[in-house]
Scaffold this motif. Structure first.
Motif, PDB file in Angstrom:
ATOM      1  N   GLU A 138       0.450  -1.435   0.081  1.00 40.01           N
ATOM      2  CA  GLU A 138      -0.049  -0.198  -0.091  1.00 40.01           C
ATOM      3  C   GLU A 138       0.759   1.278  -0.102  1.00 40.01           C
ATOM      4  N   VAL A 154      -3.622   3.567  -2.886  1.00 41.66           N
ATOM      5  CA  VAL A 154      -3.149   2.692  -3.813  1.00 41.66           C
ATOM      6  C   VAL A 154      -2.523   1.382  -3.299  1.00 41.66           C
ATOM      7  N   LYS A 155      -3.374   0.445  -3.733  1.00 40.28           N
ATOM      8  CA  LYS A 155      -2.976  -1.075  -2.870  1.00 40.28           C
ATOM      9  C   LYS A 155      -2.465  -2.547  -4.039  1.00 40.28           C
ATOM     10  N   ALA A 156      -1.622  -2.971  -4.385  1.00 40.17           N
ATOM     11  CA  ALA A 156      -1.324  -3.365  -5.194  1.00 40.17           C
ATOM     12  C   ALA A 156      -0.523  -5.015  -4.082  1.00 40.17           C
ATOM     13  N   LYS A 171       2.097  -7.716  -8.705  1.00 45.14           N
ATOM     14  CA  LYS A 171       2.251  -6.147  -8.854  1.00 45.14           C
ATOM     15  C   LYS A 171       0.648  -5.618  -9.778  1.00 45.14           C
ATOM     16  N   ILE A 201      -3.011  -3.662  -9.548  1.00 45.33           N
ATOM     17  CA  ILE A 201      -3.767  -2.933  -8.326  1.00 45.33           C
ATOM     18  C   ILE A 201      -4.367  -3.843  -8.290  1.00 45.33           C
ATOM     19  N   VAL A 219      -7.887   0.883  -5.221  1.00 45.50           N
ATOM     20  CA  VAL A 219      -7.746   2.334  -5.470  1.00 45.50           C
ATOM     21  C   VAL A 219      -8.890   3.260  -4.482  1.00 45.50           C
ATOM     22  N   THR A 252       0.487   5.099  -7.626  1.00 40.84           N
ATOM     23  CA  THR A 252       0.273   3.657  -7.888  1.00 40.84           C
ATOM     24  C   THR A 252       2.639   3.875  -8.226  1.00 40.84           C
TER      25      THR A 252
END
Length: 106
Positions: A34, A44-46, A50, A52, A55, A78
């Motif tokens: 995050e 943004v979390k991923a 990679k 996403i 958001v 991001t």
């Protein structure tokens, strides 16, 4: 024939290392990262692949007269989260490649 035993041991070690690498990679892919920008206005979390996965945008940052600022915050968050994933991947997977000089490997 002694050399064949060493080759067998080396193959077993390589298979063991490969199994550990796959396990580490699976663990990385399952992790969540995050990052935020603008003092938490955009988050943004991923995952470790990679991708996403979320958001979040605070309502007060949405200004129809300043869309560029919102775009910049999304880009900054991001890029930050993707950099975190790269750093973690390099730190985790790099332990398997230390001392190896194999072109194209990480």
């Amino acid at each position: 024939m002694k050399g064949m035993g060493n080759m067998g041991n080396m193959m077993k070690q390589m298979q063991k290392m490969q199994k550990k690498m796959m396990q580490a990679q699976d663990e990385l892919h399952a992790m969540e990262f995050e990052a935020s920008a603008g003092g938490g206005m955009v988050t943004v979390k991923a995952n470790g692949k990679k991708e996403i996965i979320d958001v979040e945008i605070k309502e007060e940052v949405v200004d129809p007269d300043d869309i560029e600022m919102l775009q910049d915050l999304i880009i900054a968050a991001t890029n930050d989260v993707l950099n975190q994933i790269d750093e973690k991947t390099n730190a985790t997977m790099g332990q398997f490649t230390k001392g190896l000089n194999v072109p194209g490997l990480f």
